[in-house]
Design a protein around this motif. Structure first.
Motif, PDB file in Angstrom:
ATOM      1  N   SER A  33       0.833  -1.205   0.000  1.00  0.00           N
ATOM      2  CA  SER A  33       0.000   0.000   0.000  1.00  0.00           C
ATOM      3  C   SER A  33       0.871   1.260   0.000  1.00  0.00           C
ATOM      4  O   SER A  33       0.496   2.267  -0.591  1.00  0.00           O
ATOM      5  CB  SER A  33      -0.977   0.005   1.180  1.00  0.00           C
ATOM      6  N   TRP A  34       2.048   1.200   0.636  1.00  0.00           N
ATOM      7  CA  TRP A  34       2.955   2.345   0.584  1.00  0.00           C
ATOM      8  C   TRP A  34       3.539   2.506  -0.820  1.00  0.00           C
ATOM      9  O   TRP A  34       3.785   3.628  -1.273  1.00  0.00           O
ATOM     10  CB  TRP A  34       4.061   2.248   1.625  1.00  0.00           C
ATOM     11  N   ASP A  35       3.753   1.389  -1.518  1.00  0.00           N
ATOM     12  CA  ASP A  35       4.184   1.478  -2.920  1.00  0.00           C
ATOM     13  C   ASP A  35       3.107   2.168  -3.757  1.00  0.00           C
ATOM     14  O   ASP A  35       3.397   3.014  -4.602  1.00  0.00           O
ATOM     15  CB  ASP A  35       4.466   0.089  -3.496  1.00  0.00           C
ATOM     16  N   ALA A  36       1.849   1.794  -3.510  1.00  0.00           N
ATOM     17  CA  ALA A  36       0.726   2.420  -4.221  1.00  0.00           C
ATOM     18  C   ALA A  36       0.644   3.901  -3.881  1.00  0.00           C
ATOM     19  O   ALA A  36       0.393   4.745  -4.757  1.00  0.00           O
ATOM     20  CB  ALA A  36      -0.583   1.716  -3.866  1.00  0.00           C
ATOM     21  N   PHE A  37       0.858   4.236  -2.613  1.00  0.00           N
ATOM     22  CA  PHE A  37       0.850   5.635  -2.186  1.00  0.00           C
ATOM     23  C   PHE A  37       1.926   6.425  -2.927  1.00  0.00           C
ATOM     24  O   PHE A  37       1.672   7.527  -3.414  1.00  0.00           O
ATOM     25  CB  PHE A  37       1.063   5.723  -0.668  1.00  0.00           C
ATOM     26  N   ALA A  38       3.124   5.867  -3.008  1.00  0.00           N
ATOM     27  CA  ALA A  38       4.234   6.549  -3.690  1.00  0.00           C
ATOM     28  C   ALA A  38       3.905   6.777  -5.162  1.00  0.00           C
ATOM     29  O   ALA A  38       4.145   7.868  -5.706  1.00  0.00           O
ATOM     30  CB  ALA A  38       5.520   5.745  -3.547  1.00  0.00           C
ATOM     31  N   TRP A  39       3.339   5.767  -5.819  1.00  0.00           N
ATOM     32  CA  TRP A  39       2.991   5.905  -7.231  1.00  0.00           C
ATOM     33  C   TRP A  39       1.896   6.955  -7.395  1.00  0.00           C
ATOM     34  O   TRP A  39       1.973   7.820  -8.282  1.00  0.00           O
ATOM     35  CB  TRP A  39       2.545   4.565  -7.807  1.00  0.00           C
ATOM     36  N   ALA A  40       0.869   6.890  -6.538  1.00  0.00           N
ATOM     37  CA  ALA A  40      -0.243   7.841  -6.625  1.00  0.00           C
ATOM     38  C   ALA A  40       0.229   9.264  -6.332  1.00  0.00           C
ATOM     39  O   ALA A  40      -0.220  10.215  -6.979  1.00  0.00           O
ATOM     40  CB  ALA A  40      -1.350   7.436  -5.653  1.00  0.00           C
ATOM     41  N   ALA A  41       1.141   9.412  -5.374  1.00  0.00           N
ATOM     42  CA  ALA A  41       1.674  10.736  -5.062  1.00  0.00           C
ATOM     43  C   ALA A  41       2.448  11.299  -6.255  1.00  0.00           C
ATOM     44  O   ALA A  41       2.331  12.484  -6.572  1.00  0.00           O
ATOM     45  CB  ALA A  41       2.566  10.663  -3.827  1.00  0.00           C
ATOM     46  N   GLY A  42       3.221  10.448  -6.907  1.00  0.00           N
ATOM     47  CA  GLY A  42       3.937  10.884  -8.107  1.00  0.00           C
ATOM     48  C   GLY A  42       2.979  11.299  -9.207  1.00  0.00           C
ATOM     49  O   GLY A  42       3.204  12.303  -9.898  1.00  0.00           O
ATOM     50  N   GLU A  43       1.909  10.557  -9.373  1.00  0.00           N
ATOM     51  CA  GLU A  43       0.905  10.893 -10.387  1.00  0.00           C
ATOM     52  C   GLU A  43       0.205  12.204 -10.035  1.00  0.00           C
ATOM     53  O   GLU A  43      -0.047  13.034 -10.914  1.00  0.00           O
ATOM     54  CB  GLU A  43      -0.109   9.753 -10.519  1.00  0.00           C
ATOM     55  N   ALA A  44      -0.099  12.406  -8.758  1.00  0.00           N
ATOM     56  CA  ALA A  44      -0.723  13.660  -8.323  1.00  0.00           C
ATOM     57  C   ALA A  44       0.215  14.840  -8.583  1.00  0.00           C
ATOM     58  O   ALA A  44      -0.223  15.908  -9.010  1.00  0.00           O
ATOM     59  CB  ALA A  44      -1.081  13.589  -6.846  1.00  0.00           C
ATOM     60  N   ARG A  45       1.484  14.624  -8.366  1.00  0.00           N
ATOM     61  CA  ARG A  45       2.463  15.686  -8.606  1.00  0.00           C
ATOM     62  C   ARG A  45       2.573  15.996 -10.104  1.00  0.00           C
ATOM     63  O   ARG A  45       2.614  17.155 -10.513  1.00  0.00           O
ATOM     64  CB  ARG A  45       3.814  15.272  -8.053  1.00  0.00           C
ATOM     65  N   ARG A  46       2.609  14.942 -10.939  1.00  0.00           N
ATOM     66  CA  ARG A  46       2.718  15.136 -12.391  1.00  0.00           C
ATOM     67  C   ARG A  46       1.495  15.843 -12.969  1.00  0.00           C
ATOM     68  O   ARG A  46       1.611  16.626 -13.910  1.00  0.00           O
ATOM     69  CB  ARG A  46       2.897  13.787 -13.092  1.00  0.00           C
ATOM     70  N   THR A  47       0.311  15.549 -12.433  1.00  0.00           N
ATOM     71  CA  THR A  47      -0.927  16.111 -12.969  1.00  0.00           C
ATOM     72  C   THR A  47      -1.384  17.355 -12.228  1.00  0.00           C
ATOM     73  O   THR A  47      -2.462  17.868 -12.505  1.00  0.00           O
ATOM     74  CB  THR A  47      -2.054  15.062 -12.934  1.00  0.00           C
TER      75      THR A  47
END
Length: 159
Positions: A33-47
């Motif tokens: 779930s922390w891996d998912a959080f990291a990916w989602a945070a990166g996506e939020a930052r990119r968008t």
């Protein structure tokens, strides 16, 4: 005893930015779930979006169904403490990246809670980590069951 789900739900802050993408991520404290959080945070930052982390607590423990003596008050306190720890860690990580962040703690079924929050925030994406449990190969994982719903596109992060 009546159960009022609305009274127990942590409210999602109402953001008036209608054009800002909301990304909902399921977070339970596990490594995936922390891996998912990291990916989602990166996506939020990119968008240039915002991140909404959802922590779902079960209604009751499995031992209670088996008739084993169970201290509900202690279990409740433990769940709340764990939710607080996860929220604090997630907030630190989101602040480091400089992304808008909200945390929701919910009681109930993970699929229903994630779907409800995704609808509430008009999510552009729902992100979860891959389940490490073997039994999910037979019954279906959270990610698989979420993809069967049409609330928002789903990304399952595989470490």
């Amino acid at each position: 005893m009546s159960y009022d789900a609305e009274a127990r739900r942590t409210r999602v802050p109402n953001h008036q930015n209608t054009g800002v993408p909301a990304i909902v991520v399921g977070l339970d404290g596990s490594a995936t779930s922390w891996d998912a959080f990291a990916w989602a945070a990166g996506e939020a930052r990119r968008t240039h979006g915002r991140l909404v982390a959802v922590y779902v607590m079960p209604f009751a423990e499995p031992t209670a169904a088996l008739g084993v003596p169970y201290d509900y008050a202690a279990a409740q306190a433990t769940r709340q403490e764990m939710a607080g720890e996860i929220e604090t860690e997630a907030m630190i990580r989101a602040d480091e990246l400089g992304i808008p962040f909200s945390f929701v703690s919910e009681y109930g079924d993970a699929i229903g809670a994630l779907a409800d929050v995704a609808r509430d925030v008009d999510a552009h994406l729902v992100v979860v980590g891959r389940s490490a449990k073997r039994r999910h190969r037979l019954t279906g994982s959270l990610g698989h069951r979420l993809t069967c719903r049409k609330d928002a596109p789903v990304v399952v992060v595989v470490p």
